[in-house]
Design a protein around this motif. Structure first.
Motif, PDB file in Angstrom:
ATOM      1  N   ALA A 166       0.978  -1.325   0.188  1.00 48.16           N
ATOM      2  CA  ALA A 166       0.035   0.030   0.198  1.00 48.16           C
ATOM      3  C   ALA A 166       1.100   1.403   0.334  1.00 48.16           C
ATOM      4  N   LEU A 167       0.285   2.131  -0.696  1.00 48.08           N
ATOM      5  CA  LEU A 167       1.389   3.798  -0.567  1.00 48.08           C
ATOM      6  C   LEU A 167       1.228   4.125   0.918  1.00 48.08           C
ATOM      7  N   ALA A 183      -5.467  -2.161   0.186  1.00 50.59           N
ATOM      8  CA  ALA A 183      -4.154  -2.966  -0.295  1.00 50.59           C
ATOM      9  C   ALA A 183      -3.978  -3.608  -1.432  1.00 50.59           C
ATOM     10  N   LEU A 184      -3.568  -3.959  -2.725  1.00 50.17           N
ATOM     11  CA  LEU A 184      -3.086  -5.255  -2.837  1.00 50.17           C
ATOM     12  C   LEU A 184      -2.462  -6.307  -2.637  1.00 50.17           C
ATOM     13  N   LYS A 200       5.904   6.238  -2.593  1.00 47.43           N
ATOM     14  CA  LYS A 200       6.205   5.853  -1.464  1.00 47.43           C
ATOM     15  C   LYS A 200       6.028   4.416  -0.852  1.00 47.43           C
ATOM     16  N   TYR A 201       6.036   3.224  -1.036  1.00 49.72           N
ATOM     17  CA  TYR A 201       4.966   2.302  -0.477  1.00 49.72           C
ATOM     18  C   TYR A 201       5.685   1.270   0.475  1.00 49.72           C
ATOM     19  N   ASP A 205       9.706  -0.433   4.461  1.00 55.61           N
ATOM     20  CA  ASP A 205       9.206   0.784   2.917  1.00 55.61           C
ATOM     21  C   ASP A 205      10.597   0.412   1.831  1.00 55.61           C
ATOM     22  N   PHE A 206       9.718   0.958   1.045  1.00 53.86           N
ATOM     23  CA  PHE A 206      10.416   0.989  -0.211  1.00 53.86           C
ATOM     24  C   PHE A 206      10.508   2.577  -1.386  1.00 53.86           C
ATOM     25  N   GLY A 207      10.430   3.222  -1.785  1.00 52.74           N
ATOM     26  CA  GLY A 207      10.389   4.337  -2.484  1.00 52.74           C
ATOM     27  C   GLY A 207      10.613   3.917  -4.162  1.00 52.74           C
ATOM     28  N   THR A 208       9.844   4.962  -5.499  1.00 56.82           N
ATOM     29  CA  THR A 208      10.168   4.608  -6.030  1.00 56.82           C
ATOM     30  C   THR A 208      10.280   6.614  -7.254  1.00 56.82           C
TER      31      THR A 208
END
Length: 497
Positions: free
Chosen positions: A80-81, A94-95, A124-125, A140-143
């Motif tokens: 999820a975000l 949430a996916l 940010k996910y 957490d991770f980001g794109t």
């Protein structure tokens, strides 16, 4: 865990994508489902999850998550975000992405991996893994901006956790390098392996120590198999890779008991190809593996090279080794087999490990120095057609170092006329017995490569602490160690394409 509802499509699903990746991503996206939390009461046999690692996907819109589970319950990764995750609770929309779960042949239990697809840029996910309500902690991770050509990635040589004989000291050095490297480069988008994650392929205590850095759950690890990883299935069970050909020609001798395979992925404007260099003269298919690797590279470049501004190859065994492995028989064969093909295919940069020392080659074309006038340590190189730069990384953990060797006069890998202490192929050779990593900055028509110190002679530095080496610091210990974050070598490569 699934419903009949289709997950919302990312805006990027509507953009044209490269065909092969587009098909793969569409297949994964089709498996997505909306899902809320699953209560522990629903779990017949809750599964405990360990060894979570975030891995690279087929392109910048994907990530792979790998983990171990204690029970064969259906496993998923839930995403999820981060802005929607409140006090550790994931939102109802949430996916979830179903995992492939298989028995763990190394230490019992099960290994699982799932592909997160359809990610959007500059988000940010948060994610967690598990099944039947038994969840891992949240990570957490980001794109970043998918359209921009500029990005940084970090390259790490041979953590080889356990090789010093002291697991705790090896882990401490590895954790510290990751803290230093990612701390100094918070926008780095990939962590690329030079191979030899561990000392002994199927020793889970070493894998646990390798997986200790928290950054391995936040920034995607680009796995590379080393000679210490190949002798068991733990590498494949811990580190799933995209677009992987696991044909027997890419395994050393036995697909049932070893890890192997070649794979590729695209990230922004760069095509990455990763080879199992443990298979070289023979293979599990009974064919010359070097020729199989070259056929694979030709196929991938033929299908995807036209879309790439840069082509980066990664494998473990450094063909222009500056230290103990310089004249190994297997490296002599690779030096004959690889360089002309890499020049013909337009490869820009080759990243290697294995020799636990640092080197940066001159521009090499067809196995020869391309420009006789290029000077040792030159900090700017204008790459002509067919020119390739080869880089070897030193130890990222401090578990083991190899001293530089003297080139053998009269051999095919003899001294550099401009700097007789170095082998002819190498512009820079360095060994200080301090931990280091390599930062690669990708720009339009330019690659910048920088070797950076992540430690000093002080702890954590297992090989120094345990007396495995006799000196520490520049000039074979004649000079004091330079500070963490200082540069060993830096070059700007103006690429030909």
């Amino acid at each position: 865990m699934q419903t009949n509802l289709r997950a919302p499509r990312s805006p990027f699903d509507r953009l044209p994508r490269r065909a092969a990746i587009g098909v793969a991503a569409a297949a994964v996206c089709a498996a997505m489902a909306l899902g809320g939390l699953v209560s522990a009461a629903q779990a017949a046999t809750p599964s405990t999850t360990t060894d979570v690692i975030l891995l690279v996907g087929a392109d910048e819109s994907q990530r792979v998550v790998n983990w171990y589970a204690t029970a064969p319950t259906p496993q998923v990764v839930q995403v999820a975000l981060s802005s929607k995750v409140k006090k550790g609770e994931f939102p109802a929309d949430a996916l979830t992405f179903d995992a492939v779960v298989a028995p763990n042949t190394v230490n019992g239990g099960y290994n699982a991996h799932a592909t997160i697809a359809g990610l959007e840029e500059n988000k940010k996910y948060s994610y967690r893994v598990g099944g039947d309500g038994a969840w891992s902690p949240t990570y957490d991770f980001g794109t970043r901006n998918f359209g921009a050509s500029n990005f940084d990635f970090l390259f790490f040589g041979d953590p080889q956790i356990g090789s010093s004989g002291n697991l705790a000291k090896d882990q401490a050095g590895w954790v510290d390098t990751m803290n230093v490297a990612v701390g100094a480069n918070p926008n780095a988008e990939l962590l690329v392996s030079g191979g030899d994650q561990v000392e002994t392929a199927n020793t889970e205590a070493q894998w646990d120590a390798f997986l200790a850095p928290t950054q391995l759950r936040s920034v995607p690890w680009v796995a590379t198999i080393g000679n210490h990883d190949v002798g068991g299935k733990a590498y494949e069970q811990h580190l799933w890779t995209p677009n992987t050909d696991r044909g027997p020609q890419y395994y050393k001798t036995n697909t049932a008991t070893e890890s192997g395979g070649d794979y590729w992925f695209e990230y922004r404007d760069t095509l990455f190809i990763d080879l199992n260099s443990n298979a070289y003269s023979t293979s599990a298919a009974g064919v010359d593996a070097d020729q199989a690797h070259l056929a694979y590279v030709r196929s991938v470049v033929g299908a995807h090279g036209a879309d790439a501004d840069h082509i980066v190859l990664v494998y473990h065994h450094s063909i222009y080794s500056p230290a103990d492995h310089a004249n190994d028989a297997d490296n002599q064969k690779r030096r004959l087999d690889f360089p002309t093909a890499f020049s013909d295919l337009g490869v820009d940069l080759v990243l290697q490990g294995h020799d636990h020392s640092y080197s940066r080659s001159y521009e090499i074309k067809n196995g020869q120095k391309a420009n006789p006038d290029e000077q040792p340590g030159q900090d700017e190189v204008f790459q002509g057609p067919g020119g390739v730069i080869y880089v070897t990384a030193n130890s990222a953990s401090g578990s083991k170092y190899y001293d530089l060797t003297d080139p053998i006069v009269g051999s095919s890998y003899g001294p550099d006329p401009l700097n007789p202490d170095n082998h002819w192929a190498n512009s820079v050779e360095n060994q200080e017995h301090v931990r280091s990593y390599i930062k690669v900055s990708v720009h339009d028509k330019q690659l910048q490569v920088e070797a950076i110190r992540s430690g000093t002679c002080a702890a954590p530095n297992a090989a120094v602490e345990l007396g495995k080496v006799k000196w520490c610091g520049p000039d074979e210990g004649a000079s004091s160690a330079l500070p963490v974050g200082s540069t060993i070598d830096k070059v700007v490569i103006h690429t030909a394409k």
